[in-house]
Design an enzyme around this catalytic site. Structure first.
Site, PDB file in Angstrom:
ATOM      1  N   HIS A 140      -5.360 -13.256  -1.611  1.00  0.00           N
ATOM      2  CA  HIS A 140      -5.730 -12.849  -0.240  1.00  0.00           C
ATOM      3  C   HIS A 140      -4.486 -12.545   0.611  1.00  0.00           C
ATOM      4  CE1 HIS A 140      -9.729 -14.701  -1.135  1.00  0.00           C
ATOM      5  NE2 HIS A 140      -8.961 -15.573  -1.778  1.00  0.00           N
ATOM      6  N   SER A 173      14.936   6.966  10.404  1.00  0.00           N
ATOM      7  CA  SER A 173      14.043   7.492  11.425  1.00  0.00           C
ATOM      8  C   SER A 173      14.860   8.353  12.375  1.00  0.00           C
ATOM      9  CB  SER A 173      13.400   6.330  12.188  1.00  0.00           C
ATOM     10  OG  SER A 173      13.021   6.755  13.481  1.00  0.00           O
ATOM     11  N   LYS A 200      16.121   1.954  11.473  1.00  0.00           N
ATOM     12  CA  LYS A 200      15.079   2.008  10.446  1.00  0.00           C
ATOM     13  C   LYS A 200      15.613   2.388   9.070  1.00  0.00           C
ATOM     14  CE  LYS A 200      11.077   1.633  10.832  1.00  0.00           C
ATOM     15  NZ  LYS A 200      10.083   2.465  11.513  1.00  0.00           N
ATOM     16  N   GLU A 210       5.766   4.725  -0.221  1.00  0.00           N
ATOM     17  CA  GLU A 210       4.579   5.169   0.519  1.00  0.00           C
ATOM     18  C   GLU A 210       3.952   6.404  -0.130  1.00  0.00           C
ATOM     19  OE1 GLU A 210       5.364   4.978   4.980  1.00  0.00           O
ATOM     20  OE2 GLU A 210       7.324   4.578   4.118  1.00  0.00           O
TER      21      GLU A 210
END
Ligand code: ARG
Length: 463
Positions: A161, A282, A288, A295
């Site tokens: 979980h 970024s 970043k 992704e």
């Protein structure tokens, strides 16, 4: 731009050429030119067989073989002019052959149809794709197994979980993916064995009146045998669907790993770090470092699933035998194969690139009362409590620790004995992360010795 004359390959009964939009919707050359190698291979085998069976002359067969080799060189070097008016790769190559060698070229299509031709070409293409993807899967498995061997004893929190469950080792976690990828290879191998029958000789759908030798072309093209039914040979695409199913399942596996990479890289976790080679910055937030490759691996799954559902939908309800709908079989397969290959390569790259922070993983491995099960097991083993009762006692101890804001191991023996008077000091020996993972010695468990042996076994077996 439309040619107003009928198609030179099949236009005998036609007086005029197609409407511009008819040509555009009908043509597949824009995408099926990727089958050119397979088409030339299939045609070369077919011509040799026709000559062997006395259906065309030996000289014609030699001219055809020479002409096809020359066309292969033209395509390879980018000098071949693909024509939309000639619809597809089969007619583009055949027309060019006739242009180059004349009458012999026009004999090539004897005892053959584009229906068995395209089915053959496509099987050959999928088979080649399977071999390439299998090698990539094996490479990724090796990359994971190498990292697993190095981190066989490094604890990390195991989750269910996405909540801290029990400590595992990082190597054990990585080897879970090796097992998944091994089954992905198994699915490819199963599909390959089933697809490896040759449709050639089925002709349009009924077979042919010429005395062909189907075993000869099957052998020449590396198939195990000719397909047993000519109608089935030209009309099923289950082999492509099996490939796409295997792709979808594997892409799902890759997406789960990719998601874990995203989580592990995130600031609150920081379990691993990806280098500049596998991250992007970024344009607005200078701090970043984004795991874009992970992704995109996660996202490629959508494309692959779409390809599977798309082709299933194309094939559903089609009456036998061939229908032009089936021309729509290729793009999803090409697209899925490309996405899968790219996702595998990017994942292997990230696995080799990632730098795990083993200290940090270890620190979190013990948090969240991760060794509560070890405490319960100790109560069962040492005090002979039924597991259900041990679970309750441990639950009360967890509540106490939580109320005090400390780990289980920080409770005093006196506090523990208030819940269960027979608990002795020995209990503390099972509450460390190291003791916890070391105790999970059951087959397939996370004990470092088990993990090291499993990783070594994989590295031994992998190509
Ligand atoms: N381009 C076609 C395809 O990919 C080749 C087969 C055409 N057959 C036919 N009977 N029109 O399906």
């Amino acid at each position: 731009m439309t040619d107003t004359s009928p198609n030179p390959s099949w236009g005998g009964r036609f007086a005029a050429g197609p409407a511009a939009v008819m040509q555009r919707i009908n043509a597949s050359i824009g995408f099926d030119q990727r089958l050119w190698r397979q088409d030339i291979r299939g045609s070369t085998a077919h011509a040799a067989m026709l000559a062997h069976c006395g259906i065309i002359g030996a000289k014609d067969a030699a001219d055809i073989a020479g002409g096809l080799a020359a066309i292969a060189a033209e395509i390879e070097s980018g000098r071949f002019a693909f024509s939309e008016a000639l619809e597809d790769i089969h007619m583009n190559i055949e027309a060019r052959l006739a242009e180059r060698i004349g009458e012999a070229g026009r004999r090539l299509h004897t005892a053959r149809s584009r229906n068995d031709q395209v089915a053959t070409d496509f099987r050959l293409w999928v088979r080649d794709a399977i071999d390439g993807l299998d090698a990539q899967l094996a490479d990724l498995m090796r990359a994971l197994a190498e990292r697993a061997a190095a981190h066989a004893a490094d604890p990390m929190p195991g989750f269910t979980h996405l909540q801290t469950a029990q400590p595992v080792t990082f190597g054990h976690h990585l080897l879970a993916y090796v097992e998944m990828l091994s089954r992905d290879r198994g699915r490819l191998a199963d599909g390959r064995a089933r697809l490896n029958e040759c449709p050639l000789g089925a002709a349009a759908l009924a077979g042919t009146s010429f005395p062909i030798d189907r075993a000869m072309t099957a052998t020449e093209l590396g198939f195990d045998r000719p397909m047993g039914n000519s109608i089935d040979a030209v009309s099923d695409r289950d082999f492509a669907l099996e490939f796409l199913s295997a792709a979808a399942i594997s892409a799902m596996h890759l997406s789960r790993f990719a998601e874990e990479v995203v989580i592990w890289c995130s600031a609150p976790f920081r379990f691993i770090r990806l280098s500049d080679a596998f991250t992007t910055g970024s344009s607005i937030m200078p701090q970043k470092r984004n795991p874009d490759a992970a992704e995109l691996v996660r996202a490629k799954t959508g494309r692959v699933n779409g390809a599977l559902i798309g082709l299933l939908t194309v094939m559903k309800g089609l009456p036998l035998a061939y229908a032009k709908d089936m021309q729509e079989d290729k793009e999803p397969v090409f697209e899925a194969a490309e996405a899968w290959a790219l996702a595998l390569a990017a994942t292997a790259g990230m696995v080799r690139d990632m730098a795990p922070d083993t200290e940090r993983m270890r620190a979190f491995a013990g948090s969240g009362f991760a060794t509560a099960t070890d405490l319960a097991d100790w109560l069962v083993r040492t005090l002979r409590l039924p597991f259900r009762d041990a679970h309750h006692v441990t639950g009360r101890l967890v509540a106490r620790a939580e109320a005090r804001g400390v780990d289980l191991a920080a409770l005093t023996l006196a506090e523990m004995q208030e819940e269960e008077p027979r608990i002795s000091g020995d209990v503390f020996s099972v509450l460390s992360v190291e003791a916890s993972v070391a105790s999970r010695r059951s087959e397939g468990g996370t004990a470092p010795a088990r993990v090291a042996a499993a990783a070594a076994g994989w590295l031994d077996r992998l190509p």
